[in-house]
Design a protein around this motif. Structure first.
Motif, PDB file in Angstrom:
ATOM      1  N   ASP A 218      53.812  40.592  33.040  1.00 39.46           N
ATOM      2  CA  ASP A 218      53.041  41.416  33.969  1.00 39.46           C
ATOM      3  C   ASP A 218      52.431  40.624  35.129  1.00 39.46           C
ATOM      4  N   ALA A 219      52.646  39.305  35.195  1.00 37.11           N
ATOM      5  CA  ALA A 219      52.136  38.531  36.326  1.00 37.11           C
ATOM      6  C   ALA A 219      52.878  38.922  37.601  1.00 37.11           C
ATOM      7  N   VAL A 220      52.185  38.904  38.723  1.00 34.06           N
ATOM      8  CA  VAL A 220      52.798  39.242  40.007  1.00 34.06           C
ATOM      9  C   VAL A 220      53.358  37.972  40.636  1.00 34.06           C
TER      10      VAL A 220
ATOM     11  N   VAL B 145      48.356  38.606  43.852  1.00 37.46           N
ATOM     12  CA  VAL B 145      49.480  37.687  43.703  1.00 37.46           C
ATOM     13  C   VAL B 145      49.061  36.602  42.723  1.00 37.46           C
ATOM     14  N   ASP B 146      49.840  36.439  41.677  1.00 32.92           N
ATOM     15  CA  ASP B 146      49.557  35.398  40.686  1.00 32.92           C
ATOM     16  C   ASP B 146      50.361  34.138  40.949  1.00 32.92           C
ATOM     17  N   VAL B 147      51.609  34.306  41.373  1.00 41.34           N
ATOM     18  CA  VAL B 147      52.490  33.164  41.649  1.00 41.34           C
ATOM     19  C   VAL B 147      53.225  33.420  42.963  1.00 41.34           C
ATOM     20  N   LEU B 148      53.135  32.457  43.868  1.00 40.96           N
ATOM     21  CA  LEU B 148      53.901  32.509  45.118  1.00 40.96           C
ATOM     22  C   LEU B 148      54.937  31.394  45.093  1.00 40.96           C
TER      23      LEU B 148
ATOM     24  N   GLN C 244      48.815  30.346  53.541  1.00 40.72           N
ATOM     25  CA  GLN C 244      47.439  30.476  54.011  1.00 40.72           C
ATOM     26  C   GLN C 244      47.016  31.937  54.161  1.00 40.72           C
ATOM     27  N   ALA C 245      47.962  32.826  54.406  1.00 43.09           N
ATOM     28  CA  ALA C 245      47.642  34.246  54.499  1.00 43.09           C
ATOM     29  C   ALA C 245      47.312  34.844  53.134  1.00 43.09           C
ATOM     30  N   LEU C 246      47.979  34.343  52.085  1.00 45.39           N
ATOM     31  CA  LEU C 246      47.740  34.862  50.730  1.00 45.39           C
ATOM     32  C   LEU C 246      46.656  34.098  49.975  1.00 45.39           C
ATOM     33  N   LEU C 247      46.333  32.906  50.440  1.00 40.33           N
ATOM     34  CA  LEU C 247      45.396  32.044  49.719  1.00 40.33           C
ATOM     35  C   LEU C 247      44.015  32.667  49.507  1.00 40.33           C
ATOM     36  N   PRO C 248      43.425  33.336  50.508  1.00 42.32           N
ATOM     37  CA  PRO C 248      42.094  33.922  50.269  1.00 42.32           C
ATOM     38  C   PRO C 248      42.046  34.888  49.093  1.00 42.32           C
ATOM     39  N   SER C 249      43.125  35.637  48.875  1.00 45.13           N
ATOM     40  CA  SER C 249      43.135  36.565  47.741  1.00 45.13           C
ATOM     41  C   SER C 249      43.128  35.809  46.417  1.00 45.13           C
ATOM     42  N   MET C 250      43.812  34.656  46.363  1.00 47.08           N
ATOM     43  CA  MET C 250      43.803  33.838  45.150  1.00 47.08           C
ATOM     44  C   MET C 250      42.426  33.216  44.922  1.00 47.08           C
ATOM     45  N   VAL C 251      41.773  32.810  46.009  1.00 48.59           N
ATOM     46  CA  VAL C 251      40.427  32.239  45.889  1.00 48.59           C
ATOM     47  C   VAL C 251      39.466  33.288  45.341  1.00 48.59           C
TER      48      VAL C 251
END
Length: 312
Positions: free
Chosen positions: A38-40, A123-126, A162-169
């Motif tokens: 179930d990880a994204v 997003v769990d894994v990019l 860098q566009a997705l990083l804030p959501s991971m933080v």
């Protein structure tokens, strides 16, 4: 009453220790496998080659995929193949989502990140996989070609990350993977644009790893040698035209299925830096650091032998 000797006690303790260790390893593997259910997982360049094989193994592991590429039709074909391949299996799988964009158009990455996050909310894994190769003599290579390769191989993954990083933080968890190359660690003649883009990639993601660890975010750099894909066929030359040749080294390279399994393993074990190469390239990496003069001499000899890009 049976008497237990000192040797018997030691043997029992040893067996208990071994059993405990094996149980610990088994539980660790089970947790690692369960972590991807179930990880994204977002994969760029997912319509062919290594990206497509990564989609296959992560889909089989139960991940919710967001497949990215430039060709909507080819991505949809991958989606249909994945659904068919796991239809009769017991593993719970999910129908992949797709997001269409050109990685070299870095100005669009904020919008692309929004589209990706709309799929599952996180997003769990990019997996930054998309890229382009290059074959050419520096003397005959236009600067615009050097820039184009950097846009796709370096600035594209950096902009998307860098566009997705804030959501991971914000979620205080995440894993960023980049498919680099052995040529991100050593440079060989007639690969200047490609090697430069991969050296830059290695440096950026090494810095990123140190900076985001405090947020519970992991960074993995995968550095394969040659892989049996169409990378050399689609490579650009000094004037920007397609190389159009399957190099012998590419034709005899690693099976992309094996590399995809290595990527899956690296994600499960949160590896930091993985080199997937044979003995000679691996030795060359160490030689570049430990005996650079000899390494430079060998590269000069190779350049003289080739003189110009060939089917090598």
């Amino acid at each position: 009453m049976e008497r237990v000797t000192g040797g018997g006690v030691q043997s029992a303790l040893l067996l208990a220790s071994v059993g405990g260790f094996l149980l610990y390893r088994l539980l660790g593997r089970l947790r690692a496998k369960a972590a991807l259910q179930d990880a994204v997982v977002v994969i760029t360049g997912a319509s062919s080659g290594l990206g497509k094989e990564c989609a296959r193994v992560f889909h089989g592991a139960g991940a919710r995929l967001v497949l990215c590429g430039r060709d909507a039709g080819r991505l949809q074909q991958v989606v249909e193949e994945l659904i068919t391949s796991t239809r009769d299996k017991k593993q719970q799988t999910h129908v992949p989502s797709t997001v269409i964009f050109d990685l070299s158009d870095t100005q669009l990455m904020d919008r692309v990140a929004e589209d990706i996050l709309k799929c599952y909310g996180r997003v769990d894994v990019l997996i930054n996989n998309a890229g382009i190769s290059y074959r050419g003599n520096i003397l005959d290579t236009q600067l615009s070609v050097q820039r184009d390769v950097m846009e796709t191989n370096y600035f594209g993954p950096v902009a998307l990350t860098q566009a997705l990083l804030p959501s991971m933080v914000r979620q205080h968890t995440g894993h960023i993977v980049v498919i680099s190359s052995v040529q991100g660690k050593i440079a060989i003649p007639y690969r200047s644009a490609y090697a430069a883009s991969k050296h830059a990639t290695q440096a950026y993601f090494d810095c990123l790893r140190a900076e985001v660890e405090r947020y519970g975010i992991f960074v993995t750099v995968i550095s394969p040698g040659y892989i049996r894909t169409n990378l050399s066929v689609n490579a650009v030359t000094g004037d920007g035209s397609k190389y159009g040749v399957v190099d012998t080294t590419t034709a005899t390279g690693r099976d992309p299925k094996d590399v995809a399994q290595a990527v899956l393993k690296a994600v499960r074990h949160k590896s930091k830096d993985v080199v997937l190469a044979g003995p000679l390239p691996t030795a060359a990496i160490y030689l570049r650091t430990l005996w650079p003069a000899l390494f430079f001499k060998l590269m000069s000899s190779r350049a003289r032998k080739e003189h110009k890009p060939k089917n090598t």
